[in-house]
Design an enzyme around this catalytic site. Structure first.
Site, mmCIF file in Angstrom:
data_model
loop_
_atom_site.group_PDB
_atom_site.id
_atom_site.type_symbol
_atom_site.label_atom_id
_atom_site.label_comp_id
_atom_site.label_asym_id
_atom_site.label_seq_id
_atom_site.Cartn_x
_atom_site.Cartn_y
_atom_site.Cartn_z
ATOM 1 N N CYS A 1 0.871 -1.183 0.000
ATOM 2 C CA CYS A 1 0.000 0.000 0.000
ATOM 3 C C CYS A 1 0.906 1.231 0.000
ATOM 4 C CB CYS A 1 -0.915 0.011 1.225
ATOM 5 S SG CYS A 1 -2.073 1.404 1.208
ATOM 6 N N HIS B 1 -1.671 -4.971 -10.494
ATOM 7 C CA HIS B 1 -2.373 -3.852 -11.134
ATOM 8 C C HIS B 1 -2.537 -4.096 -12.625
ATOM 9 C CE1 HIS B 1 -2.374 -0.764 -7.869
ATOM 10 N NE2 HIS B 1 -1.435 -1.551 -7.396
ATOM 11 N N GLU C 1 -9.864 0.138 -6.530
ATOM 12 C CA GLU C 1 -8.933 -0.706 -5.796
ATOM 13 C C GLU C 1 -9.528 -2.069 -5.445
ATOM 14 O OE1 GLU C 1 -6.690 0.546 -2.505
ATOM 15 O OE2 GLU C 1 -6.525 2.622 -3.184
ATOM 16 N N CYS D 1 -4.266 6.121 -5.034
ATOM 17 C CA CYS D 1 -3.693 4.786 -4.869
ATOM 18 C C CYS D 1 -2.215 4.888 -5.220
ATOM 19 C CB CYS D 1 -4.405 3.785 -5.786
ATOM 20 S SG CYS D 1 -3.748 2.116 -5.655
ATOM 21 N N GLY E 1 -1.021 2.136 -7.432
ATOM 22 C CA GLY E 1 -1.614 2.358 -8.756
ATOM 23 C C GLY E 1 -0.831 3.388 -9.535
HETATM 24 N N1 LIG Z 1 -6.210 -2.200 -2.722
HETATM 25 C C1 LIG Z 1 -4.777 -2.522 -2.792
HETATM 26 C C2 LIG Z 1 -4.081 -2.224 -1.450
HETATM 27 C C3 LIG Z 1 -4.028 -0.758 -1.172
HETATM 28 C C4 LIG Z 1 -3.290 -0.041 -2.251
HETATM 29 C C5 LIG Z 1 -3.488 1.456 -2.278
HETATM 30 N N2 LIG Z 1 -4.279 2.006 -1.180
HETATM 31 C C6 LIG Z 1 -2.148 2.121 -2.328
HETATM 32 O O1 LIG Z 1 -2.001 3.266 -1.842
HETATM 33 O O2 LIG Z 1 -1.229 1.512 -2.887
HETATM 34 C C7 LIG Z 1 -4.620 -4.013 -3.052
HETATM 35 O O3 LIG Z 1 -5.537 -4.769 -2.773
HETATM 36 O O4 LIG Z 1 -3.548 -4.384 -3.538
#
Ligand SMILES: N[C@H](CCC[C@H](N)C(=O)O)C(=O)O
Length: 269
Positions: free
Chosen positions: A74, A151, A200, A209, A212
């Site tokens: 994250c 991703h 997400e 994100c 992302g």
């Molecule tokens: N939903 C993402 C985790 C949080 C990623 C996002 N909040 C960031 O800042 O990278 C996943 O399941 O891989």
């Protein structure tokens, strides 16, 4: 048992941080994470972040999505934790070791080396991951990257025109992605800037994100659409992504502590 928490965010992607580095907490599982993350009956957050001691780094950061699922990385939370720790740190995550460096009002995070092999994303079967021969409605021919988490990135004329609340879950849960996937729609604005919106995995539409932003930048760089230093403009604000010649991604941007509180553990366990 009263448990202290810290509410934080990175460009509006918000977190509940539980710091168990010095004093252990009862076990956090998917049910506890989901209950705390619930914005109606809990405290509310996109991700729950649990800090614990580590044998191999300064400390361990565990990440639970809004739906309770534990995931590997994250980006925005990494910067929030860097702000909290207020000193450079090597952190153990499910996606490997990352290095945090507090910077004024936020942090710079070494997110490591992205992977692009179909089995690294992972995908359910072999496929070119630079331009994937797949599509869902108006979203076609994405690129994919694993930046600690999976991703998929679609490049669109205007990412604000994409009905991501309907197409996002369709792609997120497609059988092509055995571990599901974070869904990114990006618009290239120049050689140094792209606009991004993210559905997400396990959290839905968020205001930003970090992983992302890293994934969209490296796919755009691989496609030679931008240079190796890119500003990524998300709904909640901007991140700076640099993909070094050494293959490592550096993400720089703000992080904010919103407030501190405490809750009764038994109310959520
Ligand atoms: N939903 C993402 C985790 C949080 C990623 C996002 N909040 C960031 O800042 O990278 C996943 O399941 O891989």
């Amino acid at each position: 048992m009263r448990v202290p928490f810290i509410k934080m965010h990175g460009l509006g992607n918000d977190f509940i941080v539980l710091d168990a580095r010095d004093a252990p907490l009862p076990p956090v599982d998917a049910d506890v994470a989901r209950a705390l993350a619930d914005r109606h009956t809990g405290i509310g957050c996109d991700q729950l972040i649990l800090l614990q001691p580590s044998e191999q780094a300064d400390f361990r950061m565990r990440i639970f999505n809004h739906d309770g699922g534990e995931v590997e990385a994250c980006g925005n939370a990494s910067r929030a934790v860097a702000l909290l720790h207020a000193a450079p740190a090597r952190v153990e995550t499910g996606g490997g070791l990352i290095d945090l460096r507090p910077a004024d009002g936020g942090a710079s995070v070494d997110m490591g080396v992205p992977r692009f092999g179909w089995e690294d994303i992972p995908l359910a079967y072999p496929m070119d991951t630079l331009t994937m021969p797949v599509g869902w409605d108006m979203l076609e021919e994405p690129g994919a990257a694993n930046v600690g988490n999976p991703h998929v990135v679609f490049f669109i004329e205007d990412c604000d025109a994409v009905p991501l609340e309907t197409l996002g879950p369709l792609v997120e849960t497609d059988a092509l992605f055995p571990q599901a996937v974070n869904v990114n729609v990006a618009t290239i604005e120049s050689r140094t800037r792209l606009r991004l919106r993210v559905w997400e995995r396990g959290a839905g539409l968020t205001r930003a994100c970090g992983t992302g932003a890293c994934a969209a930048a490296v796919v755009a760089i691989r496609r030679k659409r931008v240079g190796r230093s890119v500003t990524v403009a998300l709904p909640g604000g901007e991140l700076q992504i640099d993909w070094g010649e050494d293959g490592r991604i550096t993400m720089t941007g703000p992080a904010t502590e919103s407030f501190r509180g405490e809750f009764e553990w038994d109310d959520f366990a």
